[in-house]
Enzyme design. Structure first.
Site, PDB file in Angstrom:
ATOM      1  CG  ASP A  30      -2.111   0.892   1.116  1.00 17.60           C
ATOM      2  OD1 ASP A  30      -3.233   0.375   1.056  1.00 17.60           O
ATOM      3  OD2 ASP A  30      -1.931   2.138   1.055  1.00 17.60           O
ATOM      4  CB  THR A 121     -16.850  -2.836  -6.376  1.00 17.60           C
ATOM      5  OG1 THR A 121     -16.851  -3.819  -5.344  1.00 17.60           O
ATOM      6  CG2 THR A 121     -18.216  -2.784  -7.041  1.00 17.60           C
ATOM      7  NE  ARG A 151     -21.739 -11.396   5.578  1.00 20.18           N
ATOM      8  CZ  ARG A 151     -22.181 -12.318   6.437  1.00 20.18           C
ATOM      9  NH1 ARG A 151     -23.389 -12.232   6.944  1.00 20.18           N
ATOM     10  NH2 ARG A 151     -21.419 -13.324   6.804  1.00 20.18           N
ATOM     11  CE  LYS A 208     -19.286  -6.032  -4.052  1.00 15.83           C
ATOM     12  NZ  LYS A 208     -18.020  -5.913  -3.403  1.00 15.83           N
ATOM     13  CG  ASN A 212     -22.967  -4.630  -3.065  1.00 17.18           C
ATOM     14  OD1 ASN A 212     -23.219  -5.603  -2.348  1.00 17.18           O
ATOM     15  ND2 ASN A 212     -21.798  -4.027  -3.053  1.00 17.18           N
ATOM     16  N   GLY A 257     -35.699   0.575   8.781  1.00 17.96           N
ATOM     17  CA  GLY A 257     -35.076   1.462   9.757  1.00 17.96           C
ATOM     18  C   GLY A 257     -34.532   2.696   9.079  1.00 17.96           C
ATOM     19  N   GLY A 261     -26.029   2.218   4.622  1.00 14.45           N
ATOM     20  CA  GLY A 261     -24.898   3.132   4.427  1.00 14.45           C
ATOM     21  C   GLY A 261     -23.662   2.288   4.187  1.00 14.45           C
ATOM     22  CB  CYS A 264     -20.171  -1.666  -0.365  1.00 14.61           C
ATOM     23  SG  CYS A 264     -18.473  -2.180  -0.102  1.00 14.61           S
ATOM     24  CE  LYS A 267     -17.464   1.863  -3.422  1.00 14.90           C
ATOM     25  NZ  LYS A 267     -16.937   0.930  -4.369  1.00 14.90           N
TER      26      LYS A 267
HETATM   27  C1  UDX Z   1     -22.215  -5.010   1.656  1.00 15.20           C
HETATM   28  C2  UDX Z   1     -22.620  -6.367   1.060  1.00 15.20           C
HETATM   29  O1  UDX Z   1     -23.484  -7.037   1.979  1.00 15.20           O
HETATM   30  C3  UDX Z   1     -21.381  -7.212   0.804  1.00 15.20           C
HETATM   31  O2  UDX Z   1     -21.736  -8.434   0.201  1.00 15.20           O
HETATM   32  C4  UDX Z   1     -20.456  -6.429  -0.121  1.00 15.20           C
HETATM   33  O3  UDX Z   1     -19.252  -7.150  -0.327  1.00 15.20           O
HETATM   34  C5  UDX Z   1     -20.130  -5.062   0.462  1.00 15.20           C
HETATM   35  O4  UDX Z   1     -21.345  -4.362   0.765  1.00 15.20           O
HETATM   36  P1  UDX Z   1     -21.432  -4.167   4.060  1.00 15.20           P
HETATM   37  O5  UDX Z   1     -21.234  -2.821   3.453  1.00 15.20           O
HETATM   38  O6  UDX Z   1     -20.395  -4.703   4.982  1.00 15.20           O
HETATM   39  O7  UDX Z   1     -21.595  -5.268   2.910  1.00 15.20           O
HETATM   40  O8  UDX Z   1     -22.808  -4.092   4.861  1.00 15.20           O
HETATM   41  P2  UDX Z   1     -24.202  -4.868   4.900  1.00 15.20           P
HETATM   42  O9  UDX Z   1     -24.192  -5.862   5.991  1.00 15.20           O
HETATM   43  O10 UDX Z   1     -24.607  -5.309   3.574  1.00 15.20           O
HETATM   44  O11 UDX Z   1     -25.148  -3.670   5.372  1.00 15.20           O
HETATM   45  C6  UDX Z   1     -25.282  -2.494   4.576  1.00 15.20           C
HETATM   46  C7  UDX Z   1     -26.193  -1.491   5.219  1.00 15.20           C
HETATM   47  O12 UDX Z   1     -27.537  -1.925   5.121  1.00 15.20           O
HETATM   48  C8  UDX Z   1     -25.942  -1.204   6.698  1.00 15.20           C
HETATM   49  O13 UDX Z   1     -26.006   0.190   6.901  1.00 15.20           O
HETATM   50  C9  UDX Z   1     -27.083  -1.912   7.391  1.00 15.20           C
HETATM   51  O14 UDX Z   1     -27.404  -1.309   8.609  1.00 15.20           O
HETATM   52  C10 UDX Z   1     -28.183  -1.766   6.363  1.00 15.20           C
HETATM   53  N1  UDX Z   1     -29.241  -2.783   6.470  1.00 15.20           N
HETATM   54  C11 UDX Z   1     -28.952  -4.098   6.282  1.00 15.20           C
HETATM   55  C12 UDX Z   1     -30.552  -2.397   6.722  1.00 15.20           C
HETATM   56  O15 UDX Z   1     -30.851  -1.212   6.875  1.00 15.20           O
HETATM   57  N2  UDX Z   1     -31.520  -3.353   6.782  1.00 15.20           N
HETATM   58  C13 UDX Z   1     -31.257  -4.674   6.610  1.00 15.20           C
HETATM   59  O16 UDX Z   1     -32.202  -5.477   6.678  1.00 15.20           O
HETATM   60  C14 UDX Z   1     -29.923  -5.055   6.357  1.00 15.20           C
END
Ligand code: UDX
Length: 437
Positions: A30, A121, A151, A208, A212, A257, A261, A264, A267
């Site tokens: 890096d 991505t 995740r 991918k 998402n 809820g 955010g 991933c 954006k």
């Molecule tokens: C996500 C994808 O799940 C993962 O496969 C990819 O590689 C990267 O992006 P991540 O960003 O770690 O992973 O978070 P994730 O668990 O997907 O949650 C994303 C957002 O959705 C969080 O802010 C979470 O609070 C929200 N969320 C999730 C909800 O509001 N409701 C839900 O039912 C599930």
């Protein structure tokens, strides 16, 4: 296998550590000297459960090292590109500066038979362009695209035991060789019968963003139902349970809820929209703009509910905010709905005190104007309203009777529908959920 991992952020640091843990010889590279120094000493630059243990054990095994010198990649046979593709400033598109820079920096160090593996991505079409770049230099190296689905909070587990593997490879002998190299790297997952999809570059890139986009759509779908529930007196959590029993729908990712955010989902859906527009197919994913709007409206809803719930003007009202990270078990505040709500309430003049088990430092770096506390008790003391915006177990476990003795007014806005409403009401609280009566 000898592996280099270019980019040691959330993705690369976990990938490098996990690959070394699986028995490969890994160098993580890096440009960030501070990050590399920390990783080399076994310190993770971000909070990720399980990573410190894997990092320490991989370093101790002698199979993992870190460097800021791209020339160190030279001895490796497979080079993973795991740099960030953030949202471009002033645009919805992905910023490919880091991916391009990583591949260009790698070119002089590639040998015949090497495999460059894209994990970042990227907009569909990027891999074909980069493959052309590698071919033009005449190194005899080739490219594969191997999207990552980890995740945050479960990154180590998701890397070591992924739920599927996707290889985007070129046609012909180069593709066959790439599959063999990747199979050797992921030997343990392959032995565990992990589903494998071998495909072309474009499909691998799209898998991918499609995944998402689907997850974001699922969350915004239930949040749209939440909006309807709010004007009709229905309860979105019961609705989610009831539709979730249909195996075709499934209950996961139907938690209504304050919305999604992180680094991933937000954006990626914007970059997908921008790329589809470039390809002349903007209408195909125009609904993702709606998905984004619904999501952002939920933040506004929590702010509005708080203003309404306070039994006094918001200006100088003491508001306790529980949660800053975009989800529990993470210190990541990128595009965090929780931090956004705290900032908006502060912007309205509220006297906001926010707490989070892990994300205070990152939040303070971005928003020094907010007040933070590491203690739940201090955060709650004297509050005119409490807003829960990240469902950390620490917040879910708060005893409502104890909390009621601390606040000025026992009013709670549960922005994640995570608390037991009946229990909180029984302890004297005025409880507001999202999409719940
Ligand atoms: C996500 C994808 O799940 C993962 O496969 C990819 O590689 C990267 O992006 P991540 O960003 O770690 O992973 O978070 P994730 O668990 O997907 O949650 C994303 C957002 O959705 C969080 O802010 C979470 O609070 C929200 N969320 C999730 C909800 O509001 N409701 C839900 O039912 C599930």
């Amino acid at each position: 296998m000898r592996i280099s991992v270019i980019g040691c952020g959330y993705l690369g640091a976990v990938h490098a550590s996990a690959m070394a843990e699986l028995g490969h010889e890994v160098v993580g590279i890096d440009v960030d000297e501070v990050k590399i120094a920390a990783l080399g000493e076994g310190r993770t630059p971000f909070f990720e459960p399980g990573l410190p243990e894997v990092l320490t054990s991989a370093l101790a095994s002698g199979r993992l090292r870190f460097s800021t010198d791209i020339a160190e990649a030279a001895g490796a046979e497979v080079h993973f590109v795991a740099v960030g593709t953030p949202q471009k400033k002033g645009s919805n598109a992905a910023d490919l500066t880091y991916v391009d820079a990583a591949v260009e920096a790698l070119l002089p160090h590639l040998n015949a038979g090497d495999l460059v593996v894209g994990k970042s991505t990227v907009p569909v079409g990027t891999a074909a362009r980069l493959a052309g770049l590698i071919e033009d230099v005449g190194t005899g190296a080739s490219l594969a695209w191997n999207p990552e689905f980890l995740r945050e909070g479960f990154a180590v587990q998701d890397t070591i035991s992924p739920d599927r593997l996707v290889y985007g490879v070129p046609a012909g002998a180069a593709g066959e060789r790439a599959v063999a190299q990747l199979n050797e790297i992921y030997a343990s997952a392959i032995a565990a019968d992990t589903p494998l999809v071998v495909t072309d570059f474009a499909t691998a890139e799209l898998v991918k963003v499609a995944a998402n986009a689907f997850l974001a759509t699922k969350i915004s779908f239930i949040n749209a139902m939440s909006e309807i529930a709010e004007v009709s007196g229905a309860d979105v959590t019961q609705l989610a349970d009831a539709i979730g029993y249909d195996a075709r729908i499934g209950r996961r990712f139907l938690n209504a809820g304050v919305g999604f955010g992180g680094g991933c989902l937000p954006k990626d859906i914007r970059a997908f929209t921008a790329r589809a527009e470039e390809l002349g197919r903007g209408e195909s994913v125009a609904f993702l703009k709606e998905v984004d709007s619904i999501n952002l409206r939920r933040r506004q809803r929590v702010v509005d509910l708080t203003v309404t719930a306070l039994n006094r003007p918001i200006f100088n009202a003491k508001v306790a905010v529980l949660g800053l990270s975009f989800k529990p078990h993470s210190d990541d505040v990128r595009d965090s709905p929780a931090l956004d709500v705290a900032v908006q309430l502060r912007g309205l003049g509220a006297d906001v005190l926010a707490t989070d088990p892990q994300a205070i430092e990152n939040s303070r770096a971005r928003h020094p104007q907010l007040s933070y506390s590491t203690e739940i008790e201090e955060t709650l003391r004297g509050a005119g309203a409490v807003v829960l915006v990240t469902e950390w177990p620490e917040f879910r476990d708060i005893d409502p009777a104890w909390a009621a003795t601390l606040v000025e007014t026992p009013t709670i806005i549960d922005g994640r529908n995570t608390l037991d409403a009946a229990k909180w009401r029984a302890a004297g609280w005025t409880y507001y959920g999202l999409g719940r009566p």
